[in-house]
Design a protein around this motif. Structure first.
Motif: not given
Length: 169
Positions: A38-44
């Motif tokens: 996941t990225n830094s925002q927690g999104e895949r």
């Protein structure tokens, strides 16, 4: 040397089927493949991989697959280049598909625009008419109900009484 690409993802659009001047079928499509992290925002995030498939397999793929279909792709990476109308050299990297697999049943697919989720006589080549098919579906529903009643795990609301000694691990 090894050049293999194995992808699992969903089609971003319906495959585009064309024919070469020699009459060979070629279909092009894009597969959205989720990244493992996941990225830094927690999104895949997803990668969008361009793919090409040739000949009879291209015709089959175009007939079976639609936007949103979950597919497995096995192929090889290939890079090609051409000169566009402005005279610039354009490089393209894509997966040339050798094999593909449909990874979900028709009933599991979510309907897209203009498609129904289930049809009584959807490409059934058994020779049965719609009335016979309806009776068969009704009989299957009743037999599934009977099977569900005998399943000890069917009622998910109750805890299962099992000791640690009964577990194989």
């Amino acid at each position: 040397m090894i050049n293999r690409a194995v992808l699992v993802g969903r089609l971003t659009r319906d495959p585009e089927l064309r024919y070469t001047a020699n009459g060979a079928a070629v279909a092009s499509f894009t597969v959205a493949v989720n990244r493992q992290f996941t990225n830094s925002q927690g999104e895949r995030e997803a990668d969008f991989i361009n793919c090409t498939i040739w000949r009879k397999a291209a015709e089959n793929f175009a007939n079976l697959m639609h936007k949103g279909t979950l597919v497995g792709i096995d192929g090889r990476l290939q890079t090609r280049n051409y000169e566009n109308k402005q005279g610039n050299r354009v490089y393209v990297t894509e997966v040339v598909v050798d094999n593909f697999s449909l990874l979900e049943s028709r009933t599991d697919r979510k309907p897209t625009d203009g498609q129904q989720s289930k049809s009584i006589n959807s490409n059934d080549f058994s020779g049965k008419g719609a009335d016979d098919q309806q009776k068969q579906n009704t009989n299957q529903t009743h037999s599934n109900t009977n099977q569900t009643n005998s399943d000890p795990f069917a009622d998910n609301s109750k805890p299962i009484d099992i000791s640690d000694d009964d577990l194989p691990f």
